[in-house]
Scaffold this motif. Structure first.
Motif, short mmCIF file in Angstrom:
data_model
loop_
_atom_site.label_atom_id
_atom_site.label_comp_id
_atom_site.label_asym_id
_atom_site.label_seq_id
_atom_site.Cartn_x
_atom_site.Cartn_y
_atom_site.Cartn_z
N TYR A 274 7.72 10.88 5.04
CA TYR A 274 6.73 10.05 4.36
C TYR A 274 6.26 10.81 3.12
O TYR A 274 5.56 11.83 3.24
CB TYR A 274 5.55 9.76 5.29
CG TYR A 274 5.83 8.67 6.31
CD1 TYR A 274 5.03 7.53 6.36
CD2 TYR A 274 6.88 8.77 7.22
CE1 TYR A 274 5.26 6.52 7.30
CE2 TYR A 274 7.13 7.78 8.16
CZ TYR A 274 6.32 6.66 8.19
OH TYR A 274 6.56 5.67 9.11
N GLN B 90 11.85 2.89 1.81
CA GLN B 90 10.92 1.80 1.56
C GLN B 90 9.84 2.34 0.64
O GLN B 90 9.27 3.41 0.90
CB GLN B 90 10.33 1.26 2.88
CG GLN B 90 11.38 0.57 3.74
CD GLN B 90 10.81 -0.09 4.98
OE1 GLN B 90 9.61 -0.05 5.23
NE2 GLN B 90 11.68 -0.69 5.77
N LEU C 124 -1.42 5.60 1.40
CA LEU C 124 -0.77 4.84 0.33
C LEU C 124 -1.71 4.57 -0.84
O LEU C 124 -1.31 3.89 -1.79
CB LEU C 124 -0.26 3.50 0.89
CG LEU C 124 0.90 3.60 1.89
CD1 LEU C 124 1.18 2.25 2.53
CD2 LEU C 124 2.15 4.14 1.22
N THR C 125 -2.90 5.07 -0.78
CA THR C 125 -3.87 4.82 -1.85
C THR C 125 -4.24 6.11 -2.55
O THR C 125 -4.10 7.21 -2.00
CB THR C 125 -5.14 4.16 -1.30
OG1 THR C 125 -5.87 5.12 -0.54
CG2 THR C 125 -4.81 2.95 -0.44
N ARG D 235 4.43 11.18 -0.76
CA ARG D 235 3.23 10.70 -1.44
C ARG D 235 3.05 11.45 -2.76
O ARG D 235 3.28 12.66 -2.84
CB ARG D 235 2.01 10.93 -0.55
CG ARG D 235 0.70 10.38 -1.08
CD ARG D 235 -0.37 10.52 0.01
NE ARG D 235 -1.63 9.88 -0.40
CZ ARG D 235 -2.63 10.52 -1.00
NH1 ARG D 235 -2.52 11.82 -1.26
NH2 ARG D 235 -3.74 9.86 -1.33
N ASN E 5 0.68 1.78 -5.04
CA ASN E 5 -0.73 1.46 -4.76
C ASN E 5 -0.86 0.56 -3.53
O ASN E 5 -1.62 -0.42 -3.52
CB ASN E 5 -1.39 0.81 -5.98
CG ASN E 5 -1.67 1.83 -7.08
OD1 ASN E 5 -1.87 3.02 -6.81
ND2 ASN E 5 -1.64 1.39 -8.33
N GLY E 6 -0.11 0.90 -2.51
CA GLY E 6 -0.21 0.22 -1.23
C GLY E 6 0.63 -1.02 -1.08
O GLY E 6 0.74 -1.57 0.02
N GLU E 7 1.26 -1.50 -2.16
CA GLU E 7 2.06 -2.73 -2.08
C GLU E 7 3.54 -2.38 -1.95
O GLU E 7 4.09 -1.59 -2.71
CB GLU E 7 1.84 -3.60 -3.31
CG GLU E 7 2.59 -4.92 -3.22
CD GLU E 7 2.08 -5.96 -4.20
OE1 GLU E 7 2.86 -6.85 -4.58
OE2 GLU E 7 0.88 -5.87 -4.56
N ARG E 8 4.16 -3.01 -0.95
CA ARG E 8 5.60 -2.78 -0.70
C ARG E 8 6.44 -3.38 -1.82
O ARG E 8 6.22 -4.51 -2.24
CB ARG E 8 5.96 -3.44 0.64
CG ARG E 8 7.43 -3.46 0.94
CD ARG E 8 7.82 -2.35 1.90
NE ARG E 8 8.99 -2.74 2.66
CZ ARG E 8 10.24 -2.76 2.19
NH1 ARG E 8 10.47 -2.44 0.93
NH2 ARG E 8 11.24 -3.10 2.95
N TYR F 226 6.34 2.02 -1.90
CA TYR F 226 5.02 1.41 -2.06
C TYR F 226 4.39 1.90 -3.36
O TYR F 226 4.46 3.09 -3.68
CB TYR F 226 4.10 1.78 -0.89
CG TYR F 226 4.61 1.36 0.46
CD1 TYR F 226 4.18 0.17 1.04
CD2 TYR F 226 5.53 2.14 1.16
CE1 TYR F 226 4.65 -0.24 2.28
CE2 TYR F 226 6.01 1.75 2.40
CZ TYR F 226 5.57 0.56 2.96
OH TYR F 226 6.03 0.17 4.17
#
Length: 895
Positions: A134, A159, A279-280, A136, A163-166, A161
Motif C-alpha cells: 500500500y 489500483q 488515502l487523504t 502513499r 485524493n481518495g477516488e479510485r 487512488y
C-alpha cells in the motif's frame, strides 16, 4: 456528399498515451448516395485546434493532397513530443472534385524512452509470493492546475487512488512478456486535484509463484505525474524514495494460490486493518504507520515500457444470484448459503452487509455443485480447496461492502459462510467483468435455438478476454495461439477486438524461443517444469492468426511488425525436414492434430495435420513477403511450399480414396484432417470433388479444432444443408447438444466434462454471420465483400451486422412466401460487394427484382439499376456486383 466519421489513431478513439513514433490515422466515409467514393485525401496535424487552420504557421504536419481512395495514412511529420495533445483533421475530395472536412479530433502521446524520471519502488527488498504493498504520497500544488496526467504501472497489478477516488479499471496492467514489454496506463486526473495538499494512494499486488499465465518478473510500482499550471509552468510528481508504504495492511501476504496453475491467490482481507484516511492528505502518517520504500530490483528498471493500447477490464453486468437451497447452520452459529448466478461468469462476488466486528465471511466458487448441493472444491475439473476469498469485518459503521477484485474468478455458484445471519436479496451480487471491448456485431433469426447458440457463443468470448485472449477463465486462463486463432473471427465480427488479437501476436513475439519456436502459452513462466511444454501444430497458428488480422484490418503495418518472427518460426521447422521424405518429423513435443478427445491417429514419424499447417504458414509467409516487397523471400517460400506439398502428396496421399492418411503410420482417413487439407486447397484439383464427397459422407468425427475447417468447407462447397445441420442440431455431438443440456457458455468439447466455458468453441457465432447471412471478407480491409446467404429451410428470417474498418455491413433476409425471399443489403462507402445467390437446378430463380424493378429473369435477361454493375448466371449461381449503398431485392424462385 461525403461525411467523414470515426476518426481513429492506431485504431483508437482519442487515445491518452500513444507512444509510437509513427501513428496510423484512419477514418470512415458515409454518404446518402450509393457508390460514392473519395478520390483524394489530406491529413493535417497541429498542437492546437486553431492551428489546423493556420497554413504554414500553426500546422505541425500537412500530408498535402494525396490521390487515391485510401482510408488511412501513416504519420510522416517531425518527431512527436511526449505527454502532448495533438489535433488532427482529415479532408477528402470526391471524384467530382468536391471537398469535405471532418471535425477536428485529438489524441495524446504518452512517454517515450528517455522521458521516464520516476523510479520503480517496492516496500522492501524481500520477494514474497502473493505480496501486497500500500503506497502513499502527499504533495502540495502551489497554484491552480490546467492539466494533470498520470502514468502508472506495477507488477503484477495496481489500483490507483487520487485524493481518495479510485481511478481506472481492473486487472491493470494486462499481462505481458518481460523484459521486452511492460505496459503502463495513462489517466487524465485534472479535476481530482486541488491547489494545496493532495494525496496519491496505490495498492500493488505481486503474484510470484511461477504461474501459467504471466511472467514472474519482480515486484515493483511506477508512477509519473505531469502537472501543468495555469501560468504555463510544469511540475513532476514521481515514485521515488520519498514515498511511504503502510506497515499494517488489510490484505494478508503469502496466501495460498487458488488453482494448481497458480493464477491467483486467495484474497484474505481484514477490514479492521484498513484506515481510509491513508488515502487523504489531511492525515500525516508517521514512522509507526508507514515505512520508507526501497528501490525495486535493478532488473525492473530496465523493462521496456509501452502504453497499454487495449482497454482495461470493467464491470459490465451486475447479477443478483438466486439461492439454490434454504440456508442451513454449519455448527452452532455459522450459516451456509449457496447461490446460483445462472451462468458461468468471469469476475467476482460483491457483498453488502451490516458490519459485525471480527466476523469472517468466506466466499467459495465453482462452476458445479457436489453431491450434497454445496459448492464443489474444484476449479473446473481440477481439485482445489483454495478457490475462495475471505473478508473479515471491521464493524465500525453500519454497512460494509467488499469485492475481491484483484484477480478474475470464473464460476457459476457462490457459497457464503461465516456470517451469523442468512443473507437476503441484494446483499450478494455477482459482478461480470472483462476487457472493455465494444460490442459491434449482431445476429438474430427466427429460431430461438439458433439465437441462443449465438448468445452463448458471445458470452463465452466475453468471459475469456481478460487482459489477454484466454482459453478458459478458471482452470488455465492462458493464452494459446490456436485458441486465439479459433476465436479470431467471432471476436472481430462482434467486438472491437483488433487490439486484443494484436496483443496475442505481440505477446508471442516477446516469448519466441531462441530456435524460433514458441512456448505452448504466453505470457507464461515457461522455464518452470510444469509449463515447459510446446505444441508444434499450435506454432503455425501464429501465421494464420496474423493473416486473419491483416485481412480484416488491411493494416500492412501488422506484416511489417510480425513478418520476421513468422519467418523465423517457419524456418525452424523447415530446417528439420526429413531428407528421406521432405516432411517435418515428430519431435519430443506434445503434438495435437485435433482436440479434445481426438480420434486422429498419430502413428509413424510424420503427422499430416502438422504438414498441412506448415504448408499454410509457408504460403502466408510468401504472400506477406510479396506485399512487403521482399521478392527473394517470396520466391524462396513459394518454392518451399511447393516442395512440401509434393512431399505430402507423395507420402501421405492415397490416390485410391483421394484422401490423406492421418499420419505416415496410419491407414485411417480422418474427416477433419482431410477437411483441413481441402479447405486449405492442398489436395489435387482433379480429385477435389471426389474428396469433398468422401469427407461429406463420413460420420461427424472432427472435434473442436478440426470442425471449423470442416464446416467452412461444407458451406463453401455446396453442402450448406449438411453444414447447417451440424451447426444447429440438438443431439449429441455438437453445440446444439450443449444448449439443450442448459449450457449458458460453451464447453471445451462435446462432452459435459472438464471446462464448461471454453472460448475456442464459440466460433458458431461468426459462422452464422458468415454463412447464414453470408457476410464474407473478399479483400484485405474489406475493400470488397462477398454476400452469399444460405436460406435455411427452417428459418423464416435471419439478419446480421458486421462492423469493418469501412463501416457496417448489414444483411437481412426473410421469407415473404414459399417461393419468394426478400433480401436487404447495406454496403458502406468505399466498399464493393459480390452477391451470390443459389440458382442451381434444385433452386431455379425465376425473377430477381431490386427496388421493385425486375433486373434478371429466365425470360428477361439483365436490366440495369443504379449501383448494380453486373448480374449474370454462372456455375449454378446468380452473381451480382454491387457498389456501396442500400439494396432491397426480391428473389422469386420457381415453385
Amino acid at each position: 456528399m461525403l461525411t467523414i466519421v470515426k476518426p481513429l489513431v492506431n485504431g483508437l478513439d482519442s487515445p491518452l498515451g500513444l507512444d509510437v513514433p509513427l501513428p496510423r490515422f484512419s477514418w470512415q466515409l458515409e454518404s446518402a448516395k450509393g457508390g460514392k467514393e473519395s478520390a483524394a485525401y489530406r491529413v493535417k496535424l497541429s498542437t492546437s485546434e486553431q492551428g489546423l487552420y493556420q497554413e504554414g504557421k500553426g500546422l505541425l504536419w500537412d500530408s498535402g493532397r494525396i490521390m487515391g481512395p485510401e482510408l488511412h495514412l501513416l504519420y510522416g511529420g517531425p518527431s512527436l513530443k511526449s505527454n502532448t495533445r495533438y489535433w488532427w483533421q482529415v479532408g477528402v475530395w470526391d471524384r467530382d472534385g468536391n471537398g469535405y472536412e471532418m471535425n477536428p479530433a485529438w489524441w495524446e502521446t504518452g512517454l517515450f524512452p528517455g522521458d521516464w524520471q520516476a523510479q520503480w519502488i517496492w516496500r522492501s527488498s524481500d520477494i514474497q509470493i502473493n505480496d501486497y504493498t500500500y503506497f502513499r504520497k502527499t504533495f502540495v500544488l502551489s497554484a491552480p492546475v490546467v492539466r494533470v496526467k498520470v502514468y502508472v504501472s506495477a507488477h503484477h497489478v495496481f489500483q490507483l487512488y487520487v485524493n481518495g477516488e479510485r481511478i481506472g479499471g481492473y486487472g491493470s496492467p494486462a499481462p505481458t512478456g518481460l523484459p521486452q514489454t511492460k505496459y503502463y496506463l495513462a489517466y487524465e486526473v485534472t479535476s481530482l486535484l486541488l491547489q494545496g495538499a493532495n494525496c496519491i494512494g496505490a495498492v500493488a499486488h505481486y503474484l510470484g509463484g511461477s504461474g501459467q499465465n504471466y511472467v514472474n518478473g519482480l515486484p515493483g510500482f511506477l508512477l509519473q505525474m505531469h502537472v501543468e499550471y495555469a501560468d504555463g509552468t510544469q511540475e513532476l510528481v514521481n515514485s521515488d524514495l520519498t514515498w511511504q508504504s503502510l506497515r499494517l495492511i488489510p490484505h494478508r501476504i503469502g496466501t495460498p494460490y487458488q488453482q494448481s496453475r497458480r493464477l491467483s491467490g486467495i484474497e484474505d482481507y481484514d477490514a479492521s486493518l484498513f484506515d481510509p484516511s491513508w488515502l487523504t492528505s489531511e492525515l500525516e502518517l508517521g514512522e509507526e504507520q508507514c515505512a520508507p520504500v526501497v528501490l525495486a530490483h535493478s532488473a525492473v528498471q530496465q523493462w521496456q515500457l509501452k502504453w497499454q493500447q487495449i482497454p482495461e477490464a470493467r464491470e459490465f453486468e451486475c447479477i443478483l444470484p438466486v439461492a439454490t437451497t434454504e440456508p442451513f447452520l454449519n455448527g452452532d452459529e455459522e450459516w451456509v448459503q449457496v447461490f446460483d448466478t445462472g451462468k458461468i461468469i468471469s469476475g467476482w462476488p460483491k457483498i453488502t452487509l451490516p458490519g459485525i466486528a471480527g466476523v469472517s465471511i468466506q466466499l467459495r466458487y465453482a462452476e458445479s455443485l457436489d453431491d450434497q448441493g454445496r459448492v464443489a472444491h474444484n476449479v473446473c475439473n481440477e481439485d482445489s480447496s483454495n478457490y475462495y476469498d475471505i473478508y473479515t469485518m471491521h464493524g465500525q459503521s453500519g454497512i460494509e461492502t467488499w469485492q475481491p477484485d484483484f484477480s478474475f474468478k470464473a464460476f457459476r455458484y457462490v457459497e457464503v459462510n461465516g456470517y451469523p445471519q442468512p443473507l437476503v436479496e441484494g446483499q450478494l451480487q455477482v459482478i461480470a467483468v472483462s476487457t472493455d471491448m465494444a460490442k459491434t456485431g449482431h445476429f438474430h433469426c427466427s429460431s430461438p435455438h439458433i439465437n441462443k447458440l449465438y448468445e452463448v457463443s458471445l458470452r463465452t468470448q466475453r468471459n475469456n478476454v481478460l487482459g489477454q485472449v484466454v482459453d478458459c477463465p478458471h482452470r488455465e486462463q492462458a493464452q494459446y495461439l490456436a485458441d486465439t486463432d479459433l476465436q479470431a473471427e467471432t471476436l472481430l465480427y462482434n467486438f472491437d477486438a483488433y487490439g486484443v488479437l494484436n496483443k496475442t501476436l505481440q505477446d508471442f513475439t516477446d516469448g519466441q524461443l531462441e530456435d524460433g519456436t514458441f512456448p505452448f502459452v504466453y505470457p507464461s513462466n515457461y522455464e518452470h517444469p510444469d509449463f515447459f511444454i510446446q505444441i508444434p501444430e499450435w506454432d503455425m497458428h501464429y501465421a494464420t492468426l496474423l493473416w486473419k488480422l491483416y485481412l480484416f484490418s488491411g493494416d500492412e503495418q501488422l506484416l511489417h511488425r510480425y513478418y520476421e518472427p513468422m519467418r523465423v518460426m517457419i524456418d525452424a521447422y523447415m530446417s528439420d525436414l526429413s531428407p528421406e521424405t521432405g516432411l517435418i518429423p515428430l519431435g519430443s513435443a506434445w503434438h495435437i492434430s485435433d482436440w479434445p478427445y481426438p480420434t486422429v491417429e498419430h502413428e509413424g514419424d510424420h503427422l499430416t495435420v502438422q504438414q498441412i499447417k506448415a504448408w499454410q504458414a509457408l504460403r502466408i509467409t510468401a504472400d506477406a513477403a510479396a506485399l512487403l516487397g521482399k521478392r527473394e523471400d517470396q520466391e524462396a517460400y513459394t518454392r518451399q511450399a511447393a516442395r512440401l506439398k509434393e512431399s505430402i502428396l507423395s507420402h501421405l496421399y492415397d490416390p485410391a480414396s483421394k484422401l490423406l492418411h492421418d499420419s505416415s503410420g496410419s491407414n485411417a482417413f480422418h474427416q477433419g484432417v482431410n477437411a483441413l487439407a481441402l479447405y486449405a486447397g492442398l489436395l489435387p484439383d482433379e480429385h477435389r470433388e471426389a474428396a469433398v464427397n468422401a469427407v461429406s459422407e463420413k460420420p461427424w468425427e472432427s472435434k473442436t479444432v478440426l470442425s471449423l475447417p470442416l464446416l467452412r468447407l461444407l458451406f463453401e462447397e455446396g453442402r450448406q444443408e449438411l453444414a447447417y445441420h451440424l451447426l444447429s442440431k440438438t443431439d449429441y455431438p455438437g453445440w446444439g447438444y450443449m444448449i439443450t443440456q442448459g449450457a449458458e457458455t460453451m464447453w471445451e468439447g462435446w462432452d459435459d466434462i472438464e471446462s464448461h466455458c471454453h472460448a475456442w468453441n464459440g466460433y458458431p457465432a461468426r459462422l452464422l454471420q458468415e454463412y447464414i447471412c453470408g457476410i464474407q471478407c473478399s479483400a484485405p480491409g474489406f475493400a470488397s465483400v462477398l454476400i452469399r446467404p444460405y436460406f435455411a429451410l427452417d428459418l423464416d428470417f435471419a439478419e446480421a451486422v458486421v462492423s469493418t474498418v469501412r463501416g457496417h455491413i448489414a444483411v437481412r433476409w426473410e421469407r415473404v412466401s414459399k417461393s419468394v425471399i426478400q433480401l436487404r443489403v447495406t454496403i458502406p462507402c468505399m466498399m464493393s460487394a459480390g452477391l451470390m445467390l443459389d440458382a442451381s437446378t434444385s433452386h431455379p430463380i425465376r425473377v430477381l427484382t431490386a427496388g421493385g424493378r425486375a433486373i434478371w429473369g429466365s425470360d428477361l435477361g439483365h436490366s440495369t439499376v443504379d449501383g448494380i454493375v453486373r448480374c449474370d448466371l454462372k456455375d449454378a449461381s446468380l452473381n451480382l456486383e454491387l457498389l456501396s449503398g442500400e439494396y432491397e431485392f426480391r428473389i422469386h424462385y420457381s415453385e
